[in-house]
Design an enzyme around this catalytic site. Structure first.
Site, mmCIF file in Angstrom:
data_model
loop_
_atom_site.group_PDB
_atom_site.id
_atom_site.type_symbol
_atom_site.label_atom_id
_atom_site.label_comp_id
_atom_site.label_asym_id
_atom_site.label_seq_id
_atom_site.Cartn_x
_atom_site.Cartn_y
_atom_site.Cartn_z
ATOM 1 N N HIS A 73 47.746 44.384 70.196
ATOM 2 C CA HIS A 73 47.550 43.109 70.742
ATOM 3 C C HIS A 73 46.069 42.583 70.565
ATOM 4 O O HIS A 73 45.903 41.469 70.036
ATOM 5 C CB HIS A 73 47.475 43.278 72.295
ATOM 6 C CG HIS A 73 48.719 44.047 73.040
ATOM 7 N ND1 HIS A 73 49.952 43.204 73.087
ATOM 8 C CD2 HIS A 73 48.981 45.140 73.228
ATOM 9 C CE1 HIS A 73 50.916 44.056 73.469
ATOM 10 N NE2 HIS A 73 50.450 45.279 73.602
HETATM 11 O O1 RIB Z 1 49.052 43.465 77.877
HETATM 12 C C1 RIB Z 1 48.444 43.936 76.649
HETATM 13 C C2 RIB Z 1 47.018 43.551 76.899
HETATM 14 O O2 RIB Z 1 46.549 44.299 78.331
HETATM 15 C C3 RIB Z 1 45.830 44.210 75.789
HETATM 16 O O3 RIB Z 1 44.869 43.403 75.978
HETATM 17 C C4 RIB Z 1 45.683 45.660 76.383
HETATM 18 O O4 RIB Z 1 44.507 46.148 76.130
HETATM 19 C C5 RIB Z 1 45.592 45.394 77.920
HETATM 20 O O5 RIB Z 1 44.250 44.964 78.238
#
Ligand code: RIB
Ligand code: CA
Length: 314
Positions: free
Chosen positions: A244
């Site tokens: 992500h």
């Molecule tokens: O949904 C994914 C996000 O939530 C990413 O930033 C992960 O590190 C968590 O913070």
């Protein structure tokens, strides 16, 4: 050398946050990291603040200062994600406890002071966690908003749905009130939602390329990803986990990797069923203000090529 882009990274590390920070550290010609601000999210604030310093020391970047911010959302109890990131938030490699200091200045005051020191449009915010620190800074000092060039956030989901509830992505779900303040603030938002990040799976061949770099940061990243991806592999049978947070930094380095459109985004803050949902007017069916560039497509191979190339430079 072209002028470095000034950025502040707001983060809740988190193995994928670590990948984003390391991507920034491997791109020192293009990016000047003015500071790292931590927020409660994946794990409590004490751990995200520990983890951010571990990552700085792993990359021999103790010149970058780390500031602790909000230990809970603006108006709700904290929800964490140890089930994904492990009890420390950075499970995987065995890394020494940090020795570099945590700054005494609060992250919100660091953000305000830094932005007030810069001309309009000078600083980019990369947000990798719940938006609590940013929203608090905007409430305390709305005059800083014009100083921000762009706020590039990992958060939200639309066609892809949610990952912590059927409707909501984790970062927005943890602090929907903060996200609401940010998207209504007028700051130029670039949104990297699950629609993009779910296309970026840490497939074995991609992790192998990182392992082949052979440096300590690369080895630690491989161990982080091998821990982080097990949740998605076990739950969804996917070929790796979605990476992500590095999408935010990759956008700064190679925006051409991403495709999206300017549209209206609003945050559900009331309904218990859909709280934290990012309601994206992708088809422009309303005349609401188009307050965000929402990304939907990414060149996944190009993204991982960039990561491997830059990790090797740390
Ligand atoms: O949904 C994914 C996000 O939530 C990413 O930033 C992960 O590190 C968590 O913070
Ligand atoms: Ca994160």
């Amino acid at each position: 050398m072209a002028e470095q882009r000034k950025i502040i990274i707001d983060t809740d590390p988190g193995q994928d946050d670590a990948a984003a920070i390391m991507l920034a550290f491997g791109s020192h010609e293009e990016l000047e990291v003015l500071g790292i601000t931590t927020v409660a999210g994946n794990v409590p604030l004490s751990l995200t603040s520990r983890n951010a310093r571990i990552i700085c020391e792993l990359c021999e970047r103790t010149d970058v200062k780390v500031f602790a911010g909000a230990d809970r959302p603006i108006a709700r109890a904290l929800v964490t994600a140890e089930h994904v990131h492990g009890k420390t938030g950075l499970d995987g490699p065995t890394l020494p406890e940090p020795t570099m200091p945590l700054q005494t200045q609060h992250a919100v005051d660091f953000i305000i002071e830094t932005l007030r020191r810069e001309p309009d449009g000078a600083v980019t915010l990369c947000t990798l966690g719940p938006l609590t620190n940013i929203a608090l800074a905007f409430q305390k000092a709305p005059d800083i908003i014009p100083r921000i060039r762009e706020l590039v956030m990992m958060g939200g989901g639309f066609f892809e749905g949610g990952n912590i509830t059927p409707a909501a992505e984790f970062n927005i779900y943890v602090d929907p009130e903060a996200a609401d303040i940010v998207v209504r603030s007028g700051v130029p938002v670039v949104m990297m939602p699950l629609d993009v990040t779910h296309q970026l799976l840490t497939r074995k061949d991609r992790v192998k390329r990182m392992a082949d770099i052979g440096t300590a940061p690369a080895r630690a990243m491989v161990e982080m990803l091998e821990f982080f991806e097990r949740f998605d592999i076990e739950k969804y049978g996917s070929d790796g986990g979605p990476l992500h947070d590095p999408t935010t930094v990759a956008y700064l380095l190679k925006p051409e990797l991403f495709k999206g459109r300017n549209c209206n985004v609003e945050i559900e803050v009331k309904s218990e069923l859909t709280v934290g949902m990012t309601v994206v007017d992708w088809w422009h069916v309303t005349d609401r203000k188009r307050n965000a560039t929402v990304m939907r497509h990414v060149d996944a191979d190009g993204f991982f090529d960039l990561l491997v190339e830059r990790f090797a430079r740390i």
